[in-house]
Design an enzyme around this catalytic site. Structure first.
Site: not given
Length: 544
Positions: A206, A298
């Site tokens: 990411k 997340h």
């Protein structure tokens, strides 16, 4: 950091003195990979017993950006820990790609030092010797065709000397701006094309873009070179044991799932708090901010696991289908100014030491509007969760480091107790602690010992460290092993990434046109205005 030196023999003695000795027998019989492409067989894995260890077949890993902190602190130690646990094949190969002027022995020394400092399992010389035999280094930049030709040649040599079977994963541990170039070079030099009966995979760290448009461009680029089932997007939170335990808690126990819905749940809070500042990440963080850095990936993944329906099975397709379904049902409130909030930390005290504010950090523009704290409310438009708000928050320089999911239940519809008996009684809650004290807490009311009827909150606690003798593996251990096995259960799919950006993009656009971030002092639990955001709904944030 090591440099090229004269005297190849001296380097060899320093870093790999006994690496060329005969390797010890592997501690476990190598098992068939998930895709069974390598032809590696293990009779034990033919059984349906999922308790047996999953062991990678013949394979290797190429790490681009191998000199970075992620590689040194997480990836290389994770590879060693997997080898130490007997989960890698005897001929496993690790190739580093970077600009440093290193020989193979220099790279081996770097891995050795990183493992010594950061590995989770004890250092064992015999494991290191076997692992070191498969280590190679390729020097070059991402636009250097000769370096990629050398990488191709190195992989061919490892196929012969280490028996990797042509199976290689390419880990892009590099800033997002370099993703396109690396992927294009892999395609140009045929590295993405697996030999017959083998596999090639790409691992992307990411952030997956900075908005929906850039995420779609990145996905198109990756899928132009790798098939969807060959591309693995790493969200290291999904590799944590406690995150995976959400599925066990919900679907392996009869006592929780019947009350996991709008009839009993009042609201859900998902928190990721950090007690550190941005450190040396100014170049990455400024312009990205807390919401893009944490909420988009997340926290929305944690929301999906918490709110999704039971999957038909736990294979990657079934899990992705249910996560995609619930993310598709997420709706933003009409008034973003009332139900979303951002802020920046200012100078304060953290752990007894003075902490500077965000705008005083090295490399930060004094006029920056980047958020270091973000809080949002979302709702889920489906039968299970209609009317139940989900509150997501994240921030740096908060009171302590903690990540948790708190499912807060409605109060009893009728109480036979006097109000004075229950004035210290809060709402029942199930709290899943992701880090650092991994476990689950159940909060409920109990009578205080004595002659009067007084009820207070008490907790029942499950802690991983107390209930199991084996420590939890690091997230990257599980995720790297899954890549080598071709198991995509814990990796977000293209649809999940793009849906997450569809949720966050309207909030970011609203913030860009509505003033500047509020402020909160370092070491506190965020701005007062974030508390008011929940107070308007008749609720309050937990203080973990």
């Amino acid at each position: 950091m090591p440099r090229r030196q004269e005297g190849r023999q001296g380097r060899s003695q320093r870093a790999m003195s006994s690496a060329i000795s005969a390797a010890p027998p592997p501690p476990l019989t190598p098992a068939r990979s998930a895709t069974e492409e390598s032809g590696w067989s293990n009779p034990l894995r033919d059984s349906a017993d999922r308790r047996l260890p999953r062991i990678a077949g013949p394979s290797g890993l190429v790490i681009f950006g191998v000199t970075g902190d992620l590689s040194r602190k997480k990836l290389m130690p994770a590879v060693y820990d997997l080898a130490n646990r007997g989960l890698l094949p005897p001929g496993f190969s690790l190739v580093g790609f970077a600009r440093r002027d290193w020989e193979h022995e220099d790279f081996a020394q770097v891995v050795h030092d990183a493992v010594k400092e950061h590995s989770r399992t004890p250092f064992r010389e015999e494991v290191w010797q076997q692992l070191a035999q498969g280590m190679r280094f390729v020097q070059g930049t991402f636009d250097d065709d000769e370096a990629f030709r050398q990488l191709s040649s190195t992989i061919d040599q490892l196929n012969k000397s280490q028996g990797t079977g042509g199976n290689f994963a390419f880990y892009l541990s590099v800033p997002p701006k370099f993703f396109p170039k690396v992927v294009q070079q892999l395609k140009k030099h045929g590295l993405a094309d697996a030999p017959e009966g083998a596999w090639r995979r790409a691992v992307v760290e990411k952030p997956f873009g900075r908005d929906l448009e850039s995420a779609q461009e990145l996905n198109a680029l990756v899928h132009d070179v790798f098939e969807p089932d060959q591309a693995f997007r790493i969200d290291h939170y999904l590799g944590k044991e406690t995150v995976q335990n959400i599925l066990a808690l919900r679907f392996a126990n009869q006592m929780y799932e019947p009350v996991w819905n709008r009839s009993f749940v009042d609201h859900v809070q998902i928190t990721m708090a950090e007690d550190i500042g941005i450190g040396g990440r100014a170049g990455y963080y400024d312009g990205i901010g807390a919401a893009r850095d944490v909420i988009q990936n997340h926290l929305l993944q944690l929301l999906a696991l918490t709110a999704m329906e039971e999957p038909a099975s736990f294979d990657s397709d079934a899990l992705a289908a249910e996560k995609t379904k619930v993310l598709s049902a997420v709706r933003l409130p009409k008034h973003l100014g009332r139900h979303t909030f951002r802020a920046q930390y200012t100078a304060g005290w953290q752990g007894g030491a003075a902490a500077i504010g965000y705008l005083e950090e090295d490399g930060i523009d004094p006029a920056s509007k980047t958020d270091t704290y973000a809080a949002i409310r979302v709702d889920i438009d489906n039968r299970r969760w209609a009317g139940v708000p989900f509150y997501l928050r994240t921030g740096k320089r908060l009171g302590r480091r903690v990540t948790e999911i708190a499912v807060v239940f409605q109060r009893a519809p009728h109480s036979p107790f006097d109000s004075t008996a229950t004035e210290e009684l809060g709402a029942n809650a199930i709290v899943i602690r992701v880090q650092p004290d991994e476990g689950v807490t159940v909060r409920f009311g109990s009578k205080v010992p004595g002659t009067s009827m007084e009820i207070r909150d008490v907790t029942m606690d499950f802690a991983y460290g107390e209930s199991f003798t084996e420590s939890s593996p690091e997230a990257y251990e599980r995720l790297i092993l899954d890549v080598l096995l071709g198991d995509a259960n814990l990796f977000p799919r293209t649809e999940e990434v793009e849906l997450s950006w569809k949720i966050l993009d309207p909030i970011e656009k609203y913030w860009e046109t509505h003033g500047t971030p509020a402020q909160y002092a370092a070491g506190t639990w965020g701005p007062v205005e974030a508390d008011e955001m929940l107070e308007r709904d008749g609720r309050s944030w937990r203080r973990p």
